[in-house]
Design a protein around this motif. Structure first.
Motif, short mmCIF file in Angstrom:
data_model
loop_
_atom_site.label_atom_id
_atom_site.label_comp_id
_atom_site.label_asym_id
_atom_site.label_seq_id
_atom_site.Cartn_x
_atom_site.Cartn_y
_atom_site.Cartn_z
N LEU A 54 71.02 57.53 -40.72
CA LEU A 54 71.10 58.14 -39.72
C LEU A 54 72.38 57.94 -39.31
CD1 LEU A 54 69.77 59.73 -37.53
CD2 LEU A 54 69.40 57.58 -36.56
N GLU A 55 73.00 56.54 -39.47
CA GLU A 55 74.52 56.38 -39.05
C GLU A 55 75.48 57.45 -39.63
OE1 GLU A 55 76.97 52.48 -38.01
OE2 GLU A 55 76.00 52.40 -39.85
N SER A 56 75.39 57.69 -40.76
CA SER A 56 76.34 58.51 -41.37
C SER A 56 76.16 60.04 -41.07
CB SER A 56 76.29 58.50 -43.04
OG SER A 56 74.97 59.04 -43.45
N LYS A 57 75.00 60.48 -40.38
CA LYS A 57 74.66 61.72 -39.90
C LYS A 57 75.26 61.93 -38.60
CE LYS A 57 70.42 62.22 -42.70
NZ LYS A 57 70.62 62.99 -43.85
N LEU A 58 75.40 60.83 -37.95
CA LEU A 58 75.63 60.92 -36.66
C LEU A 58 77.18 60.57 -36.41
CD1 LEU A 58 72.61 59.21 -34.57
CD2 LEU A 58 73.05 61.68 -34.79
N LEU A 59 77.59 59.76 -37.24
CA LEU A 59 78.98 59.16 -36.87
C LEU A 59 79.99 59.53 -37.97
CD1 LEU A 59 78.60 55.43 -35.77
CD2 LEU A 59 79.30 57.76 -34.12
N ALA A 60 81.29 60.27 -37.75
CA ALA A 60 82.10 60.59 -38.78
C ALA A 60 82.75 58.95 -39.20
CB ALA A 60 83.14 61.20 -38.10
N ASP A 61 83.72 59.22 -40.37
CA ASP A 61 84.19 58.20 -40.75
C ASP A 61 84.95 57.23 -39.98
OD1 ASP A 61 83.00 58.71 -43.32
OD2 ASP A 61 84.66 59.82 -44.07
N ASP A 62 85.76 57.92 -39.05
CA ASP A 62 86.47 57.33 -38.07
C ASP A 62 86.03 56.57 -36.93
OD1 ASP A 62 85.57 59.45 -36.52
OD2 ASP A 62 87.76 60.21 -35.98
N GLY A 63 84.41 56.53 -36.99
CA GLY A 63 83.57 55.88 -35.75
C GLY A 63 83.21 56.83 -34.89
N GLU A 64 83.84 58.12 -34.75
CA GLU A 64 83.55 59.20 -33.71
C GLU A 64 82.28 59.81 -33.83
OE1 GLU A 64 85.21 59.01 -30.67
OE2 GLU A 64 86.56 57.53 -31.57
N ILE A 65 81.64 60.34 -32.89
CA ILE A 65 80.44 61.29 -33.07
C ILE A 65 80.81 62.50 -34.10
CG2 ILE A 65 78.85 62.87 -32.13
CD1 ILE A 65 78.37 59.95 -31.34
N ALA A 66 80.16 62.63 -35.02
CA ALA A 66 80.33 63.57 -35.90
C ALA A 66 80.50 65.10 -35.42
CB ALA A 66 79.30 63.67 -37.03
N THR A 67 81.59 66.16 -35.87
CA THR A 67 81.64 67.42 -35.12
C THR A 67 80.34 68.17 -35.54
OG1 THR A 67 82.52 68.17 -37.47
CG2 THR A 67 84.11 66.97 -35.80
N SER A 68 79.35 67.69 -36.28
CA SER A 68 78.10 68.43 -36.40
C SER A 68 77.12 68.02 -35.50
CB SER A 68 77.68 68.62 -37.72
OG SER A 68 77.41 67.12 -37.97
N VAL A 69 77.38 66.96 -34.68
CA VAL A 69 76.68 66.45 -33.52
C VAL A 69 76.79 66.62 -32.13
CG1 VAL A 69 75.34 64.24 -32.93
CG2 VAL A 69 75.91 64.82 -35.18
N ARG A 70 76.08 66.99 -31.23
CA ARG A 70 76.07 66.84 -29.92
C ARG A 70 75.15 65.60 -29.16
NH1 ARG A 70 79.83 68.75 -31.32
NH2 ARG A 70 80.59 70.97 -30.97
N ALA A 71 75.79 64.88 -28.66
CA ALA A 71 75.17 63.73 -27.90
C ALA A 71 75.36 64.05 -26.48
CB ALA A 71 75.76 62.54 -28.16
N LEU A 72 74.24 64.06 -25.81
CA LEU A 72 74.05 64.48 -24.37
C LEU A 72 73.47 63.14 -23.55
CD1 LEU A 72 72.93 68.02 -24.31
CD2 LEU A 72 75.20 67.31 -24.00
N LYS A 73 74.10 62.53 -22.73
CA LYS A 73 73.72 61.51 -22.00
C LYS A 73 73.12 62.01 -20.69
CE LYS A 73 75.58 57.63 -19.24
NZ LYS A 73 76.83 56.76 -18.93
N ASN A 74 71.87 61.55 -20.43
CA ASN A 74 71.02 62.08 -19.37
C ASN A 74 70.70 63.57 -19.04
OD1 ASN A 74 70.45 59.51 -18.95
ND2 ASN A 74 72.35 59.22 -17.66
N GLY A 75 70.95 64.31 -20.45
CA GLY A 75 70.92 65.71 -20.48
C GLY A 75 71.93 66.52 -19.92
N ARG A 76 73.02 66.01 -19.44
CA ARG A 76 73.89 66.57 -18.99
C ARG A 76 75.42 66.38 -19.14
NH1 ARG A 76 71.04 64.15 -15.06
NH2 ARG A 76 72.52 62.77 -14.44
N GLU A 77 75.79 65.13 -19.63
CA GLU A 77 77.04 64.65 -19.82
C GLU A 77 77.14 64.54 -21.36
OE1 GLU A 77 79.52 60.65 -19.12
OE2 GLU A 77 77.98 61.14 -17.69
N ARG A 78 78.25 65.15 -21.93
CA ARG A 78 78.41 64.61 -23.38
C ARG A 78 79.01 63.44 -23.63
NH1 ARG A 78 81.94 68.68 -27.40
NH2 ARG A 78 81.66 67.27 -29.10
N ALA A 79 78.43 62.71 -24.38
CA ALA A 79 78.82 61.31 -24.65
C ALA A 79 79.62 61.21 -26.00
CB ALA A 79 77.58 60.45 -24.91
N GLU A 80 80.55 60.51 -26.03
CA GLU A 80 81.37 60.13 -27.07
C GLU A 80 80.91 58.65 -27.65
OE1 GLU A 80 82.89 62.22 -28.63
OE2 GLU A 80 82.74 63.77 -26.94
#
Length: 100
Positions: A54-80
């Motif tokens: 799962l880690e390689s699907k969610l995070l890019a090699d540089d440790g940031e959220i992968a460009t193919s993923v959107r993480a939303l905190k509490n349904g509203r705020e984009r999370a990094e």
């Protein structure tokens, strides 16, 4: 969010997975206890202990959220990756849909 007596107490966060991420985890959501001031990257690393691919699907090699993923905190705020989580937060992971 729930009240805590001590700001250094562990926090509880819910991670919600959609589409291929749900298939990877085998369920829609997981609740994790994390240290106070944990980041989203910390939460992902914690889940990856049980679901290593799962880690390689969610995070890019540089440790940031992968460009193919959107993480939303509490349904509203984009999370990094460096987003600090708070007790009671819910972070959803989705694949953005592109059309045209």
């Amino acid at each position: 969010m729930s009240a805590r007596n001590n700001p250094k107490d562990p926090i509880s966060v819910e991670l919600t997975f959609y589409a291929t991420f749900r298939e990877e985890v085998g369920q829609k959501s997981l609740t994790r206890e994390l240290p106070a001031e944990a980041t989203l990257a910390d939460a992902i690393a914690d889940v990856a202990e049980d679901h290593p691919s799962l880690e390689s699907k969610l995070l890019a090699d540089d440790g940031e959220i992968a460009t193919s993923v959107r993480a939303l905190k509490n349904g509203r705020e984009r999370a990094e990756a460096e987003t600090v989580l708070e007790d009671g937060d819910d972070v959803s992971f989705v694949n953005p849909i592109h059309g045209g």
